[in-house]
Design an enzyme around this catalytic site. Structure first.
Site, PDB file in Angstrom:
ATOM      1  N   ARG A   1      12.765   4.771  -6.764  1.00  0.00           N
ATOM      2  CA  ARG A   1      11.682   5.288  -5.934  1.00  0.00           C
ATOM      3  C   ARG A   1      10.354   5.165  -6.662  1.00  0.00           C
ATOM      4  NH1 ARG A   1      12.683  11.912  -6.036  1.00  0.00           N
ATOM      5  NH2 ARG A   1      12.482  12.209  -8.290  1.00  0.00           N
TER       6      ARG A   1
ATOM      7  N   ARG B   1      25.753  17.840   2.241  1.00  0.00           N
ATOM      8  CA  ARG B   1      25.669  18.261   3.628  1.00  0.00           C
ATOM      9  C   ARG B   1      25.503  17.051   4.546  1.00  0.00           C
ATOM     10  NH1 ARG B   1      20.799  20.609   1.259  1.00  0.00           N
ATOM     11  NH2 ARG B   1      19.007  19.291   1.689  1.00  0.00           N
TER      12      ARG B   1
ATOM     13  N   ARG C   1      19.946  14.289  10.982  1.00  0.00           N
ATOM     14  CA  ARG C   1      19.433  15.308  11.903  1.00  0.00           C
ATOM     15  C   ARG C   1      19.182  14.646  13.256  1.00  0.00           C
ATOM     16  NH1 ARG C   1      14.755  17.606   7.876  1.00  0.00           N
ATOM     17  NH2 ARG C   1      16.128  18.653   6.382  1.00  0.00           N
TER      18      ARG C   1
ATOM     19  N   TYR D   1      23.820  20.536 -12.643  1.00  0.00           N
ATOM     20  CA  TYR D   1      22.508  20.250 -12.065  1.00  0.00           C
ATOM     21  C   TYR D   1      22.071  21.472 -11.256  1.00  0.00           C
ATOM     22  CZ  TYR D   1      18.566  18.274  -9.721  1.00  0.00           C
ATOM     23  OH  TYR D   1      17.288  18.065  -9.280  1.00  0.00           O
TER      24      TYR D   1
ATOM     25  N   GLU E   1      10.414   4.759 -10.833  1.00  0.00           N
ATOM     26  CA  GLU E   1      11.471   5.546 -11.472  1.00  0.00           C
ATOM     27  C   GLU E   1      12.756   4.721 -11.580  1.00  0.00           C
ATOM     28  OE1 GLU E   1      13.556   9.632 -10.129  1.00  0.00           O
ATOM     29  OE2 GLU E   1      11.365   9.731 -10.333  1.00  0.00           O
TER      30      GLU E   1
ATOM     31  N   ASP F   1      18.814  23.388  -9.165  1.00  0.00           N
ATOM     32  CA  ASP F   1      17.458  23.432  -8.642  1.00  0.00           C
ATOM     33  C   ASP F   1      16.707  24.581  -9.313  1.00  0.00           C
ATOM     34  OD1 ASP F   1      17.608  21.269  -6.916  1.00  0.00           O
ATOM     35  OD2 ASP F   1      18.411  22.470  -5.267  1.00  0.00           O
TER      36      ASP F   1
ATOM     37  N   ARG G   1      22.792  11.027 -16.846  1.00  0.00           N
ATOM     38  CA  ARG G   1      21.865   9.959 -16.483  1.00  0.00           C
ATOM     39  C   ARG G   1      20.477  10.380 -16.956  1.00  0.00           C
ATOM     40  NH1 ARG G   1      23.744   5.183 -15.391  1.00  0.00           N
ATOM     41  NH2 ARG G   1      22.172   4.712 -13.799  1.00  0.00           N
TER      42      ARG G   1
END
Length: 377
Positions: free
Chosen positions: A273, A167, A171, A342, A294, A344, A243
């Site tokens: 991160r 997307r 913003r 993948y 990570e 959620d 991965r």
């Protein structure tokens, strides 16, 4: 049921409610799969052992479902990114734009400014890089997307499909909530306790530290398999690409970074991160802190698969495995590994609920139970 993560746990509970006897085998010493959480013995912090999981959804039924088994506390994921010696908010919002470019733009001014930065020559983005350049321009792409993406996926953004950047990554207001979804939160006592609640049924038994073997299937009416699709067939067509993640865990006396997730977009920083786990439970107070650096890399034979790559080579191999699966009898493939997608958590639960209902319908109508209730291709 092969695997004790969300997929098989939810299917198991729904079928147990319908009177079926369920046996779950799980090769790890715990339930909940990669959502597994546990208290750190030194600090008392609730740790997301395999990396952070934030529950977010617009699906009312799924939200009500998980709240049956756990109290969910409000949680808003506010991600930061360290780039060029400064800290910015993600996803890119009006504050990020003004801070990054040293301006004080209003929303309409910022929109026009970003449109001027964007590469308008790209009409139909085919790659991740083209998608980012079309919407935010070179400067923001270089700062926040290019290096992070190369580290995360191990290849150039120009080799990745545009669909990964799903997307508009900007913003034009000061909203720094990482997600758009109506319902967001964290289970008060962690995800493992949530899945314990789902599995708490007299018709469900769980065997941990138990590797799946095809011979187990002969004594059951049906098998739901949430392990690796290629693994079920002994990797006969090759290994699907994933991965994996390495975590460098460290303890800090105090508050290490002041937020749950700090991204590092620059390629020279080897990790993607740092996550600070006590901030995932803001209703708790802890002096000490547990943090993870990570690192992303290619998944080896003995590694835990996290992110399916799904580039051209993997999709061709996936098609061959789907053909094998559809010719198999007595097994349905579910979840992230079973369908090589993948997912959620909320989508995983939605698909598991639908799968259980479709399975029960197939039994009532005496029709063949398919290998996939959701096509992986």
């Amino acid at each position: 049921m092969v695997g004790a993560g969300f997929s098989c746990a939810v299917v198991a509970r729904e079928l147990a409610n319908a009177g079926h006897k369920i046996s779950i085998v799980e090769q790890r010493p715990h339930i909940a799969g990669n959502c597994h959480t546990e208290r750190d013995g030194e600090t008392g912090v609730m740790v997301h052992v395999y990396g952070p999981h934030i529950f977010h959804t617009d699906d009312v039924e799924v939200w009500e479902y998980v709240n049956r088994f756990s109290t969910f506390k409000p949680y808003v994921n506010r991600v930061k990114s360290t780039v060029g010696g400064s800290v910015f908010s993600l996803p890119i919002n009006l504050h990020t734009i003004n801070q990054f470019f040293g301006k004080t733009l209003r929303p309409d001014e910022a929109k026009a400014f970003i449109q001027a930065q964007a590469d308008t020559s790209i009409e139909n983005p085919r790659t991740f890089e083209e998608q980012a350049l079309k919407f935010v321009g070179a400067d923001l792409y270089e700062a926040f997307f290019k290096g992070y993406t190369k580290k995360q996926w191990g290849c150039e953004p120009s080799e990745l499909p545009a669909s990964i950047l799903k997307r508009l990554p900007v913003r034009f207001n000061y909203n720094d909530n990482y997600f758009f979804h109506r319902f967001q939160g964290m289970p008060e006592h962690g995800y493992t306790a949530l899945i314990e609640g789902i599995l708490d049924h007299e018709n469900i038994s769980v065997r941990l530290n138990t590797a799946f073997e095809r011979g187990m299937m002969s004594t059951f009416d049906h098998t739901f398999y949430s392990g690796p699709l290629d693994g079920y067939f002994g990797y006969s067509e090759g290994r699907l690409g994933y991965r994996t993640l390495d975590f460098e865990r460290f303890i800090y006396d105090g508050d290490y970074q002041g937020c749950a997730v700090m991204n590092y977009g620059e390629e020279r920083v080897p990790y993607t991160r740092i996550t600070e786990h006590k901030h995932f439970s803001p209703w708790e107070e802890h002096e000490g802190s547990v943090c993870y650096r990570e690192y992303s890399r290619a998944c080896g034979v003995d590694d835990i698969p996290y992110y399916p790559i799904r580039l051209v080579e993997e999709k061709a191999m996936l098609s061959r495995y789907v053909e094998l699966a559809e010719s198999a009898e007595g097994v349905t493939f579910v979840g992230r590994l079973g369908t090589y997608r993948y997912l959620d958590m909320d989508v995983t639960i939605r698909e598991a609920l639908d799968t259980a209902r479709d399975y029960l319908r197939a039994l009532r109508e005496n029709t063949r139970v398919p290998a996939f209730f959701v096509n992986p291709i």
